[in-house]
Scaffold this active site. Structure first.
Site, PDB file in Angstrom:
ATOM      1  N   CYS A  20      -2.570   3.218  -7.576  1.00 58.19           N
ATOM      2  CA  CYS A  20      -1.920   2.356  -8.571  1.00 58.19           C
ATOM      3  C   CYS A  20      -1.493   3.050  -9.857  1.00 58.19           C
ATOM      4  O   CYS A  20      -0.312   3.037 -10.189  1.00 58.19           O
ATOM      5  CB  CYS A  20      -2.835   1.181  -8.893  1.00 58.19           C
TER       6      CYS A  20
HETATM    7  P1  NAD Z   1      -1.269  -0.506   1.542  1.00 60.36           P
HETATM    8  O1  NAD Z   1      -0.306   0.591   1.700  1.00 60.36           O
HETATM    9  O2  NAD Z   1      -2.731  -0.280   1.723  1.00 60.36           O
HETATM   10  O3  NAD Z   1      -0.851  -1.721   2.497  1.00 60.36           O
HETATM   11  C1  NAD Z   1       0.442  -2.175   2.655  1.00 60.36           C
HETATM   12  C2  NAD Z   1       0.609  -2.648   4.088  1.00 60.36           C
HETATM   13  O4  NAD Z   1       1.872  -3.271   4.249  1.00 60.36           O
HETATM   14  C3  NAD Z   1       0.547  -1.525   5.116  1.00 60.36           C
HETATM   15  O5  NAD Z   1      -0.484  -1.795   6.037  1.00 60.36           O
HETATM   16  C4  NAD Z   1       1.933  -1.571   5.789  1.00 60.36           C
HETATM   17  O6  NAD Z   1       1.888  -1.231   7.157  1.00 60.36           O
HETATM   18  C5  NAD Z   1       2.310  -3.008   5.568  1.00 60.36           C
HETATM   19  N1  NAD Z   1       3.747  -3.311   5.670  1.00 60.36           N
HETATM   20  C6  NAD Z   1       4.816  -2.610   5.244  1.00 60.36           C
HETATM   21  N2  NAD Z   1       5.958  -3.261   5.508  1.00 60.36           N
HETATM   22  C7  NAD Z   1       5.616  -4.410   6.098  1.00 60.36           C
HETATM   23  C8  NAD Z   1       6.344  -5.527   6.610  1.00 60.36           C
HETATM   24  N3  NAD Z   1       7.659  -5.606   6.534  1.00 60.36           N
HETATM   25  N4  NAD Z   1       5.653  -6.538   7.172  1.00 60.36           N
HETATM   26  C9  NAD Z   1       4.317  -6.512   7.255  1.00 60.36           C
HETATM   27  N5  NAD Z   1       3.574  -5.476   6.793  1.00 60.36           N
HETATM   28  C10 NAD Z   1       4.205  -4.453   6.210  1.00 60.36           C
HETATM   29  O7  NAD Z   1      -1.007  -1.107   0.071  1.00 60.36           O
HETATM   30  P2  NAD Z   1      -2.047  -1.795  -0.935  1.00 60.36           P
HETATM   31  O8  NAD Z   1      -2.910  -0.770  -1.558  1.00 60.36           O
HETATM   32  O9  NAD Z   1      -2.656  -2.989  -0.282  1.00 60.36           O
HETATM   33  O10 NAD Z   1      -1.028  -2.284  -2.061  1.00 60.36           O
HETATM   34  C11 NAD Z   1      -0.086  -3.313  -1.822  1.00 60.36           C
HETATM   35  C12 NAD Z   1       0.539  -3.678  -3.150  1.00 60.36           C
HETATM   36  O11 NAD Z   1      -0.449  -4.191  -4.045  1.00 60.36           O
HETATM   37  C13 NAD Z   1       1.195  -2.511  -3.881  1.00 60.36           C
HETATM   38  O12 NAD Z   1       2.292  -2.981  -4.604  1.00 60.36           O
HETATM   39  C14 NAD Z   1       0.113  -2.066  -4.844  1.00 60.36           C
HETATM   40  O13 NAD Z   1       0.629  -1.426  -5.985  1.00 60.36           O
HETATM   41  C15 NAD Z   1      -0.512  -3.395  -5.222  1.00 60.36           C
HETATM   42  N6  NAD Z   1      -1.920  -3.316  -5.652  1.00 60.36           N
HETATM   43  C16 NAD Z   1      -2.784  -2.474  -5.038  1.00 60.36           C
HETATM   44  C17 NAD Z   1      -4.108  -2.432  -5.464  1.00 60.36           C
HETATM   45  C18 NAD Z   1      -5.093  -1.487  -4.833  1.00 60.36           C
HETATM   46  O14 NAD Z   1      -6.153  -1.290  -5.424  1.00 60.36           O
HETATM   47  N7  NAD Z   1      -4.817  -0.909  -3.689  1.00 60.36           N
HETATM   48  C19 NAD Z   1      -4.551  -3.254  -6.509  1.00 60.36           C
HETATM   49  C20 NAD Z   1      -3.643  -4.124  -7.083  1.00 60.36           C
HETATM   50  C21 NAD Z   1      -2.330  -4.160  -6.657  1.00 60.36           C
END
Ligand code: NAD
Length: 435
Positions: free
Chosen positions: A266
């Protein structure tokens, strides 16, 4: 309520499981078939304390199902959360391709629905994305009108990896960014379980709250790192400086721990994305640039400290920990990566051990890194060690333990060891930020 989560990574899975435990019916969607298979077996594809037991329960009771079929999720949900990744492009700006494909799929599925459903962006996106990017995609692919036939909202996620379940159950705030009253009503009902303030805004403001919060914390970390670098040269004790600053309740002691810099999925990405969005809007984000600059240089401070005692060329340097922080297997933007690259460029051999980030480290560390399964094997034969991630099991290591394994040089990148005690016992120890 019936909920769908599009994108089942840290945010989608933790939220899906969290809401499932509260009695909602959850469908998790991902394009990654392996993830879906694992989830349906009750095995979380990521490590998060407490997640596995909860997921197993929900799978057994059929309160949560995982699928690659967005249409099925849309048909079975009243609220759909888009939780796909929002990585950085090469220039640091936000890459919306996964948000786009998720929105297109949801839009197409909405076409066949007669019910009012709300599509909520949970991913971190730059201000204006939900209203000006996601909403038009949904309208185009559904042939329906936002605010009338379906709703659009933005609900930023503030969970911290490592304590994500706890954060879900006891959030310190909830932000509901909406553009229509029906969506707001649905989200109020969904979040009625929380025991914290709920701030209601428009979608762009909700998006900015997330970026501004992460950027502020990133600036705070870089600020204390810069102060630590000064303390090292000026004979001040940065621990006490941070403690003294933290006693001021306007400052708070949190995020005032100096170290080799921030990483993770992040902070680096969000600061860069906000800076790029600001620049596109004609605002120069000087504070954000300064934070990124300090953060880039910070892991190299550990190399400087090591070089006070040895030429790294030909030496074997052991990394204690590689994950970007303890209690997670996330290696994204871990400071271990630039640190290893710099040392390798100087001719050192890098080896590492991490209690949890084993597979992820293998995929992320520079080629040539050697991986070990325990601390004993890691340290045997190493010339020096660098504490990269402050896992609890490393806190217990004594100077004698290092000496018993033949390691006489130690750089503490996270300030967990007592420099005086270690040096007295014969381990030449440098602690970032200490003279
Ligand atoms: P991640 O990469 O772990 O997970 C994202 C998932 O989305 C992946 O499994 C991917 O295969 C899937 N994906 C991609 N395209 C897709 C589609 N069209 N349909 C269905 N699935 C699809 O990401 P994350 O860490 O969970 O983060 C997601 C969002 O949340 C980002 O914007 C991130 O900045 C935000 N965020 C993350 C955190 C954290 O701590 N990881 C905290 C707050 C906010």
């Amino acid at each position: 309520m019936k909920l769908g989560f599009i994108g089942t990574g840290y945010v989608g899975l933790v939220s899906g499981v969290g809401f499932g435990e509260l009695g909602n019916d959850v469908v998790c969607v991902d394009i990654d078939e392996k993830k879906i298979e694992l989830i349906n077996k009750g095995v979380p594809p990521i490590f998060e304390n407490g997640l596995e037991e909860m997921l197993k329960r929900l799978i057994a009771s059929k309160k949560l199902v995982a699928t690659t079929d967005t249409e099925m999720a849309v048909a079975n949900s009243e609220i759909l959360f888009i939780c796909t990744g929002t990585p950085s492009r090469a220039d640091g700006s936000i890459d919306l391709r996964y948000i786009q494909s998720a929105a297109e799929n949801v839009g197409k599925a909405l076409k066949n629905s007669d019910e009012f459903k709300t599509v909520v962006v949970k991913s971190t996106v730059v201000p204006g994305t939900t209203r000006d990017f996601v909403l038009p995609i949904l309208e185009k692919h559904s042939g329906k009108k936002a605010g009338v036939d379906f709703g659009v909202a933005m609900n930023p996620e503030f969970l911290k990896e490592g304590v994500a379940i706890e954060d879900f159950q006891n959030p310190d705030r909830v932000v509901l960014g909406t553009e229509d009253p029906k969506s707001l009503k649905m989200l109020r009902e969904l979040y009625s379980f929380v025991n914290c303030d709920i701030l209601e805004t428009d979608t762009a403001t909700a998006e900015m709250i997330k970026y501004a919060s992460n950027s502020f914390l990133a600036v705070k970390i870089s600020f204390i790192n810069e102060i630590a670098n000064m303390c090292e040269k000026m004979g001040a004790d940065v621990n006490l400086v941070a403690q003294g600053m933290g006693m001021d309740d306007r400052i708070s002691p949190k995020f005032l721990r100096p170290g080799i810099g921030y990483g993770g999925s992040c902070f680096p990405k969000d600061v860069k994305a906000l800076r790029a969005a600001a620049e596109a809007a004609g605002v120069t984000a000087k504070m954000l640039s300064a934070s990124l600059e300090v953060n880039k240089a910070q892991p190299l401070r550990a190399v400087e400290l090591l070089k006070k005692h040895m030429d790294p060329s030909g030496k074997t340097i052991a990394f204690l920990g590689m994950a970007f922080k303890p209690d997670t297997d996330d290696m994204r933007e871990s400071r271990a990566i630039p640190l290893a690259k710099e040392l390798m460029d100087l001719g050192a051999k890098i080896r590492g051990y991490d209690p949890i980030a084993k597979e992820t480290a293998k995929m992320s560390m520079p080629e040539g890194t050697e991986f070990f399964e325990n601390i004993d094997d890691l340290l045997n034969g190493a010339d020096a060690a660098i504490l990269v991630t402050e896992w609890n099991e490393f806190r217990e290591l004594t100077p004698q333990f290092f000496l018993d394994h033949g390691v006489k040089y130690l750089v503490d990148g996270r300030r967990i060891y007592d420099k005086t005690e270690f040096n007295k016992s014969g381990v030449v120890t440098e602690v970032l930020g200490e003279a």
